[in-house]
Design a protein around this motif. Structure first.
Motif, PDB file in Angstrom:
ATOM      1  N   ILE A  53       0.866  -1.179   0.000  1.00  0.00           N
ATOM      2  CA  ILE A  53       0.000   0.000   0.000  1.00  0.00           C
ATOM      3  C   ILE A  53       0.903   1.230   0.000  1.00  0.00           C
ATOM      4  CG2 ILE A  53      -1.898  -1.146   1.185  1.00  0.00           C
ATOM      5  CD1 ILE A  53      -1.164   0.427   3.680  1.00  0.00           C
ATOM      6  N   VAL A  54       0.372   2.304  -0.554  1.00  0.00           N
ATOM      7  CA  VAL A  54       1.119   3.554  -0.648  1.00  0.00           C
ATOM      8  C   VAL A  54       0.349   4.616   0.133  1.00  0.00           C
ATOM      9  CG1 VAL A  54       2.089   5.278  -2.213  1.00  0.00           C
ATOM     10  CG2 VAL A  54       1.959   2.882  -2.921  1.00  0.00           C
ATOM     11  N   GLN A 159       0.714 -12.379   2.733  1.00  0.00           N
ATOM     12  CA  GLN A 159       0.385 -11.843   1.421  1.00  0.00           C
ATOM     13  C   GLN A 159      -0.989 -12.323   0.953  1.00  0.00           C
ATOM     14  OE1 GLN A 159       3.570 -12.171  -1.353  1.00  0.00           O
ATOM     15  NE2 GLN A 159       2.517 -11.015  -2.934  1.00  0.00           N
ATOM     16  N   LYS A 160      -1.383 -13.545   1.319  1.00  0.00           N
ATOM     17  CA  LYS A 160      -2.696 -14.051   0.925  1.00  0.00           C
ATOM     18  C   LYS A 160      -3.812 -13.237   1.581  1.00  0.00           C
ATOM     19  CE  LYS A 160      -5.541 -18.223   0.760  1.00  0.00           C
ATOM     20  NZ  LYS A 160      -6.750 -17.490   0.885  1.00  0.00           N
ATOM     21  N   LYS A 161      -3.675 -12.932   2.874  1.00  0.00           N
ATOM     22  CA  LYS A 161      -4.668 -12.093   3.557  1.00  0.00           C
ATOM     23  C   LYS A 161      -4.712 -10.699   2.943  1.00  0.00           C
ATOM     24  CE  LYS A 161      -4.839 -14.119   8.156  1.00  0.00           C
ATOM     25  NZ  LYS A 161      -4.597 -13.868   9.580  1.00  0.00           N
ATOM     26  N   PHE A 162      -3.542 -10.198   2.574  1.00  0.00           N
ATOM     27  CA  PHE A 162      -3.486  -8.881   1.955  1.00  0.00           C
ATOM     28  C   PHE A 162      -4.246  -8.885   0.635  1.00  0.00           C
ATOM     29  CE2 PHE A 162      -1.458  -5.664  -0.752  1.00  0.00           C
ATOM     30  CZ  PHE A 162      -1.650  -4.553   0.041  1.00  0.00           C
ATOM     31  N   ARG A 163      -4.033  -9.896  -0.183  1.00  0.00           N
ATOM     32  CA  ARG A 163      -4.726  -9.976  -1.474  1.00  0.00           C
ATOM     33  C   ARG A 163      -6.224 -10.180  -1.290  1.00  0.00           C
ATOM     34  NH1 ARG A 163      -0.848 -12.760  -5.977  1.00  0.00           N
ATOM     35  NH2 ARG A 163       0.773 -11.193  -5.756  1.00  0.00           N
ATOM     36  N   ASP A 164      -6.625 -10.885  -0.236  1.00  0.00           N
ATOM     37  CA  ASP A 164      -8.055 -11.085   0.026  1.00  0.00           C
ATOM     38  C   ASP A 164      -8.759  -9.777   0.396  1.00  0.00           C
ATOM     39  OD1 ASP A 164      -7.782 -13.773  -0.505  1.00  0.00           O
ATOM     40  OD2 ASP A 164      -7.700 -14.372   1.611  1.00  0.00           O
ATOM     41  N   THR A 165      -8.037  -8.852   0.989  1.00  0.00           N
ATOM     42  CA  THR A 165      -8.638  -7.583   1.419  1.00  0.00           C
ATOM     43  C   THR A 165      -8.354  -6.425   0.464  1.00  0.00           C
ATOM     44  OG1 THR A 165      -6.710  -7.052   2.770  1.00  0.00           O
ATOM     45  CG2 THR A 165      -8.510  -8.250   3.842  1.00  0.00           C
ATOM     46  N   GLN A 166      -7.704  -6.718  -0.653  1.00  0.00           N
ATOM     47  CA  GLN A 166      -7.360  -5.657  -1.601  1.00  0.00           C
ATOM     48  C   GLN A 166      -8.580  -4.902  -2.109  1.00  0.00           C
ATOM     49  OE1 GLN A 166      -4.994  -7.626  -4.594  1.00  0.00           O
ATOM     50  NE2 GLN A 166      -3.386  -6.123  -4.311  1.00  0.00           N
ATOM     51  N   PHE A 167      -9.680  -5.604  -2.348  1.00  0.00           N
ATOM     52  CA  PHE A 167     -10.868  -4.960  -2.890  1.00  0.00           C
ATOM     53  C   PHE A 167     -11.385  -3.884  -1.938  1.00  0.00           C
ATOM     54  CE2 PHE A 167     -15.517  -4.754  -3.494  1.00  0.00           C
ATOM     55  CZ  PHE A 167     -15.520  -4.286  -4.799  1.00  0.00           C
ATOM     56  N   LYS A 168     -11.443  -4.204  -0.637  1.00  0.00           N
ATOM     57  CA  LYS A 168     -11.884  -3.219   0.356  1.00  0.00           C
ATOM     58  C   LYS A 168     -10.966  -2.007   0.379  1.00  0.00           C
ATOM     59  CE  LYS A 168     -13.905  -6.383   3.730  1.00  0.00           C
ATOM     60  NZ  LYS A 168     -13.755  -6.908   5.085  1.00  0.00           N
ATOM     61  N   LEU A 169      -9.676  -2.267   0.305  1.00  0.00           N
ATOM     62  CA  LEU A 169      -8.710  -1.178   0.377  1.00  0.00           C
ATOM     63  C   LEU A 169      -8.703  -0.340  -0.899  1.00  0.00           C
ATOM     64  CD1 LEU A 169      -5.765  -3.038   2.108  1.00  0.00           C
ATOM     65  CD2 LEU A 169      -7.201  -1.261   3.097  1.00  0.00           C
ATOM     66  N   LYS A 170      -8.840  -0.979  -2.043  1.00  0.00           N
ATOM     67  CA  LYS A 170      -8.817  -0.235  -3.305  1.00  0.00           C
ATOM     68  C   LYS A 170     -10.007   0.710  -3.420  1.00  0.00           C
ATOM     69  CE  LYS A 170      -5.963  -3.104  -6.235  1.00  0.00           C
ATOM     70  NZ  LYS A 170      -5.840  -3.819  -7.496  1.00  0.00           N
ATOM     71  N   LYS A 171     -11.152   0.343  -2.842  1.00  0.00           N
ATOM     72  CA  LYS A 171     -12.306   1.239  -2.858  1.00  0.00           C
ATOM     73  C   LYS A 171     -12.029   2.520  -2.085  1.00  0.00           C
ATOM     74  CE  LYS A 171     -15.632  -1.187  -1.199  1.00  0.00           C
ATOM     75  NZ  LYS A 171     -16.918  -1.770  -0.777  1.00  0.00           N
ATOM     76  N   ARG A 172     -11.128   2.458  -1.123  1.00  0.00           N
ATOM     77  CA  ARG A 172     -10.842   3.595  -0.271  1.00  0.00           C
ATOM     78  C   ARG A 172      -9.608   4.383  -0.707  1.00  0.00           C
ATOM     79  NH1 ARG A 172     -13.597  -0.136   2.209  1.00  0.00           N
ATOM     80  NH2 ARG A 172     -14.997   0.371   3.920  1.00  0.00           N
ATOM     81  N   ALA A 173      -8.867   3.868  -1.674  1.00  0.00           N
ATOM     82  CA  ALA A 173      -7.646   4.536  -2.133  1.00  0.00           C
ATOM     83  C   ALA A 173      -7.984   5.704  -3.056  1.00  0.00           C
ATOM     84  CB  ALA A 173      -6.744   3.542  -2.832  1.00  0.00           C
ATOM     85  N   LEU A 174      -7.109   6.702  -3.075  1.00  0.00           N
ATOM     86  CA  LEU A 174      -7.285   7.842  -3.988  1.00  0.00           C
ATOM     87  C   LEU A 174      -7.089   7.424  -5.432  1.00  0.00           C
ATOM     88  CD1 LEU A 174      -5.489  10.714  -2.072  1.00  0.00           C
ATOM     89  CD2 LEU A 174      -7.914  10.494  -2.519  1.00  0.00           C
ATOM     90  N   ILE A 175      -6.121   6.554  -5.673  1.00  0.00           N
ATOM     91  CA  ILE A 175      -5.838   6.056  -7.019  1.00  0.00           C
ATOM     92  C   ILE A 175      -6.393   4.647  -7.102  1.00  0.00           C
ATOM     93  CG2 ILE A 175      -4.041   5.478  -8.697  1.00  0.00           C
ATOM     94  CD1 ILE A 175      -4.154   8.447  -8.068  1.00  0.00           C
ATOM     95  N   HIS A 176      -7.413   4.470  -7.962  1.00  0.00           N
ATOM     96  CA  HIS A 176      -8.022   3.154  -8.141  1.00  0.00           C
ATOM     97  C   HIS A 176      -7.381   2.474  -9.342  1.00  0.00           C
ATOM     98  CE1 HIS A 176     -11.137   4.335  -5.349  1.00  0.00           C
ATOM     99  NE2 HIS A 176     -11.345   5.425  -6.063  1.00  0.00           N
ATOM    100  N   GLN A 177      -7.077   1.182  -9.191  1.00  0.00           N
ATOM    101  CA  GLN A 177      -6.502   0.438 -10.319  1.00  0.00           C
ATOM    102  C   GLN A 177      -7.433  -0.673 -10.714  1.00  0.00           C
ATOM    103  OE1 GLN A 177      -2.640  -0.827  -9.016  1.00  0.00           O
ATOM    104  NE2 GLN A 177      -1.697   0.925  -9.981  1.00  0.00           N
TER     105      GLN A 177
END
Length: 177
Positions: A53-54, A159-177
């Protein structure tokens, strides 16, 4: 009676119309990241990649438009927990709660009607006003309570837990990928 109801509806539509903004709007999510060495990094969630995360420190829109921000990259192997909350969530919750509480309280007071054959006489309009203010206070309290919660995500350097929660985090990020 109809006059008061019409005024309440007009006020509601006026407030909804004033909520429209034509400026650039960015949703900032304050983020607290607990690292493996028991330290905590705080910032704004800027971007989520496959393995990290950045974060950035700036809360000013002009810094993002002028590209004058400093970024901090945190790899998922360092991250224990991530907590995130939208900027001004408590104030927004209080305002929304107060408005909803006022509306519900006013409607309850208004539908109760005029008092008849009682020691203290209140008209339907007076009951609507009293109910509205009472509801606004209760609604603001509930809104503050709900707005103060943070989304907490345990990663535990996995890393697996991180990838499982990426969707939640990406919705909240300023830059969406």
């Amino acid at each position: 009676m109809r006059k008061t109801m019409l005024l309440l509806l007009m006020a509601l539509f006026f407030c909804a119309g004033m909520a429209q903004k034509s400026q650039i709007k960015m949703n900032f999510y304050k983020t607290w990241v607990g690292l493996k060495d028991s330290t905590e990094v705080e910032g704004v969630l800027y971007q989520v990649t496959d393995t990290s995360i950045v974060l950035t420190q700036s809360l000013l829109v002009k810094d993002y438009l002028m590209d004058s921000i400093q970024l901090k990259n945190l790899h998922c192997k360092w991250i224990e927990t991530i907590q995130t909350k939208r900027k001004n969530a408590v104030g927004r919750g209080a305002l929304i709660g107060a408005a909803c509480g006022f509306f519900v309280g006013a409607m309850v007071g208004f539908t109760d009607g005029d008092d008849e054959n009682s020691i203290v006489f209140f008209s339907a309009e007076e009951k609507a006003l009293l109910g509205g203010f009472t509801g606004a206070i209760a609604g603001a309290g509930i809104g503050v309570l709900l707005g103060s919660f943070k989304l907490s995500i345990p990663i535990n350097r996995d890393q697996k837990k991180f990838r499982d929660t990426q969707f939640k985090l990406k919705k909240r990020a300023l830059i969406h990928q």
